[in-house]
Design an enzyme around this catalytic site. Structure first.
Site: not given
Length: 157
Positions: A41, A46-48, A51
């Site tokens: 998401a 974590g995804c930030t 990325a």
């Protein structure tokens, strides 16, 4: 659960919309490999982190012959906000029906706080210039993943 890809498999072809609404396809590119990473998401911690790690390594990855595609089940509008907020310069693709994630073995059973559910499994697949899987990693950690991937690809950290 979808079958996981292994080295030597043909990478499933796909065309998805990016954060600008443009269609992006995985296609064999002479001399270029593609890092396809699946994340659950946009705009989550974590995804930030993951990325931004790809963003910060993008120039050196590209110089070494690797392009990066990020794929999540988020809608295009959410990806656009995420890309803008974090200054992400590689394509973020919307896989809203998770068909591509399923084809890549990145969708399946997950457990969180004792609860079992279906969802996106954080995964990275490296596709060689001929469209074959060069490396497949599943259940990767967001933090430190890009550094580990660089080591696994024999790139200088």
């Amino acid at each position: 659960m979808a079958e996981r890809l292994v080295t030597g498999d043909n990478a499933p072809a796909f065309t998805l919309q990016d954060s600008t609404g443009k269609d992006v396809s995985l296609a064999p590119r002479p001399g270029r490999s593609t890092i396809v990473y699946f994340y659950p998401a946009a705009s989550t911690p974590g995804c930030t982190k993951e990325a931004c790690d790809f963003r910060d390594s993008l120039a050196s990855l590209q110089a070494a012959g690797f392009d990066v595609l990020g794929i999540s089940p988020d809608p295009v509008e959410k990806l656009a906000k995420f890309a803008d907020k974090e200054s992400l310069t590689f394509p973020l693709l919307s896989d809203a029906d998770h068909a591509v994630a399923e084809a890549y073995g990145a969708w399946g059973e997950k457990k969180n706080y004792g609860k079992t559910y279906e969802g996106l499994i954080r995964s990275t697949i490296v596709v060689d210039p001929d469209g074959k899987v060069a490396l497949a990693q599943y259940n990767v950690r967001a933090t430190g993943h890009v550094a580990k991937l660089r080591r696994d690809l024999n790139l200088d950290a």
